[in-house]
Design a protein around this motif. Sequence first.
Motif, short mmCIF file in Angstrom:
data_model
loop_
_atom_site.label_atom_id
_atom_site.label_comp_id
_atom_site.label_asym_id
_atom_site.label_seq_id
_atom_site.Cartn_x
_atom_site.Cartn_y
_atom_site.Cartn_z
N PRO A 1 67.39 4.78 28.20
CA PRO A 1 67.78 4.20 26.90
C PRO A 1 68.82 3.09 27.03
CG PRO A 1 67.70 6.60 26.76
CD PRO A 1 67.52 6.26 28.21
N GLU A 2 69.73 3.22 27.99
CA GLU A 2 70.81 2.24 28.09
C GLU A 2 70.50 1.11 29.06
OE1 GLU A 2 71.21 5.41 29.03
OE2 GLU A 2 72.23 6.37 27.31
N PHE A 3 69.61 1.32 30.02
CA PHE A 3 69.40 0.31 31.06
C PHE A 3 68.04 0.54 31.71
CE2 PHE A 3 71.14 3.98 33.10
CZ PHE A 3 70.56 4.04 34.36
N THR A 4 67.65 -0.42 32.53
CA THR A 4 66.45 -0.33 33.35
C THR A 4 66.88 -0.29 34.81
OG1 THR A 4 65.12 -1.54 31.73
CG2 THR A 4 64.27 -1.42 33.97
N LEU A 5 66.39 0.69 35.55
CA LEU A 5 66.74 0.84 36.95
C LEU A 5 65.57 0.41 37.82
CD1 LEU A 5 68.69 1.85 39.17
CD2 LEU A 5 67.64 4.11 38.92
N ALA A 6 65.79 -0.59 38.65
CA ALA A 6 64.77 -1.08 39.58
C ALA A 6 65.22 -0.77 41.00
CB ALA A 6 64.56 -2.58 39.41
N THR A 7 64.32 -0.24 41.80
CA THR A 7 64.61 0.07 43.20
C THR A 7 63.78 -0.86 44.08
OG1 THR A 7 65.03 2.39 42.67
CG2 THR A 7 64.65 1.85 44.97
N VAL A 8 64.42 -1.56 45.01
CA VAL A 8 63.72 -2.44 45.93
C VAL A 8 64.07 -2.03 47.36
CG1 VAL A 8 63.58 -4.38 44.32
CG2 VAL A 8 65.57 -4.17 45.79
N GLY A 9 63.05 -1.93 48.19
CA GLY A 9 63.27 -1.59 49.59
C GLY A 9 63.29 -2.81 50.50
N ALA A 10 62.84 -3.95 49.97
CA ALA A 10 62.85 -5.21 50.70
C ALA A 10 62.97 -6.33 49.67
CB ALA A 10 61.59 -5.38 51.54
N LEU A 11 63.37 -7.49 50.13
CA LEU A 11 63.57 -8.60 49.21
C LEU A 11 62.26 -9.03 48.56
CD1 LEU A 11 65.63 -10.56 48.04
CD2 LEU A 11 65.23 -12.07 49.99
N ASP A 12 61.15 -8.89 49.27
CA ASP A 12 59.84 -9.28 48.71
C ASP A 12 59.41 -8.39 47.56
OD1 ASP A 12 59.69 -11.36 50.50
OD2 ASP A 12 58.58 -10.21 52.00
N ASP A 13 60.06 -7.22 47.38
CA ASP A 13 59.71 -6.34 46.25
C ASP A 13 60.27 -6.85 44.93
OD1 ASP A 13 58.49 -4.65 48.04
OD2 ASP A 13 60.19 -3.28 48.22
N LEU A 14 61.27 -7.73 44.98
CA LEU A 14 61.95 -8.14 43.75
C LEU A 14 61.04 -8.89 42.78
CD1 LEU A 14 64.66 -8.06 42.28
CD2 LEU A 14 65.25 -10.23 43.41
N PRO A 15 60.21 -9.86 43.21
CA PRO A 15 59.35 -10.54 42.23
C PRO A 15 58.41 -9.60 41.50
CG PRO A 15 59.43 -11.79 44.27
CD PRO A 15 60.09 -10.48 44.55
N ALA A 16 57.84 -8.64 42.20
CA ALA A 16 56.92 -7.69 41.56
C ALA A 16 57.66 -6.82 40.54
CB ALA A 16 56.23 -6.83 42.61
N VAL A 17 58.86 -6.38 40.89
CA VAL A 17 59.64 -5.53 39.99
C VAL A 17 60.06 -6.33 38.75
CG1 VAL A 17 61.83 -4.33 39.74
CG2 VAL A 17 60.44 -3.94 41.77
N MET A 18 60.49 -7.56 38.93
CA MET A 18 60.90 -8.38 37.79
C MET A 18 59.70 -8.72 36.92
SD MET A 18 64.13 -8.49 38.01
CE MET A 18 64.42 -9.68 36.72
N GLY A 19 58.54 -8.92 37.53
CA GLY A 19 57.34 -9.19 36.75
C GLY A 19 56.91 -8.03 35.89
#
Length: 420
Positions: free
Chosen positions: A399-417
Amino acid sequence: MQATYEDYEEEEAMTDSARALRRRRDRSRRRAGLRRRLRHWTRAYVSPLGWTVLGLDVLLWVCFACFGWHEMLAAAIVATVLLAAALVMSLGNTSFDARLAVSRRRVVVGDEVNVQVDVSNPGSSPTASARADLPMGDVHERFGIPMLGAHQSKHTAVSFKAVTRAVLPVGPLMIRKGDPFGLMRHELRLAQRINVYIHPDVVMLERLHAGVPRDLEGNPSGDIVDDDLDFFGLREYEPGDDVRNVHWLSSAKARKLMIRQFEATRRTDTSISCDVHPDDYPSQAAFELAVSVHASLGVQALREDRPLAMNAGALRTRPANVMQFLDQCSAIEPDFDDERNLVRGAMAAMPDASFYAFTVGPAKPLEEVRHMAMALPAGATCLVVQASLGAERALRRFPEFTLATVGALDDLPAVMGAMR
């Protein structure tokens, strides 16, 4: 009149007191200057080891004169010869001039940087040979400088590979003339220090979909909507449209109902914070991943012309462009004194942001993250990116936030998308 004379005498007394104080200050400055010059002359040419050998030599000669021990005489002669040889080796013209130049001042990890060192003799008399010491961070590159004739120069090329993200100081160049025993030396500091910024790795992201719609002071987002503040154009009426958006003048001219269209405006003030406490990261590689995630988010925000506030430990700035932001990211270091509650720093830097992004380590407790997010303003979007090296990428909504977990830098675009 009596009062006037008293005032005059008091003024004269104050003037005399001020003059005496000024004289004391001048004497104090002269004594301090004399002490500085004395320290310079005692340390600039003779090292602490040289003074020790000189004191020992005097003591040996005195002991030989008092006791007549030939062992003392032999040791005194050796010490005297060493001091004389050191004095001869440290003499010579060292009036050099030097210039430093680097091929690139901004690189990423893995790039190679070439350093050009030009040492010249600007005078008309030849110089003596000397040694040069070029510091590059914690590494020192040492090379010899031969005897240079009038207006001659020596060119030296040094290269190094950027191994880790940092602000790497190159220089200043130190010229040393002295003996190999380290008893006496003559040192010159030439050329200015040059900072080489080794930027973190970043990945390009798509548009950050976060902001408060219909903000009068916001920026156009490119999305066309039926109700907002920034007028875009007209279209034909469709069943279900709000009749309050009918543009009657245009409808009369076109003889059909025309509906106003608007471009959605959003307040895009963005605050990004990076957790730099070493206890939240199991390794240096995990910390570097967090810095790269933090830098990628900031670069995307600046590419969208968002007002940006950046917080990382004691570093709190508002970068004006991408290059300035990456230079600041190069200086991020672990800090045990970092504030555990990252929201405090973020709110102090930008209290009315519409998008707050926090990059934290894998050891940051979820409950602590939830308490941080609850302190943010209502209506602001909160994203927490947990950089956990080797972990599977994931996206969890609270409810207060979104938690994204990335194991490598290349995971960030997919998570943000996936946050759209």
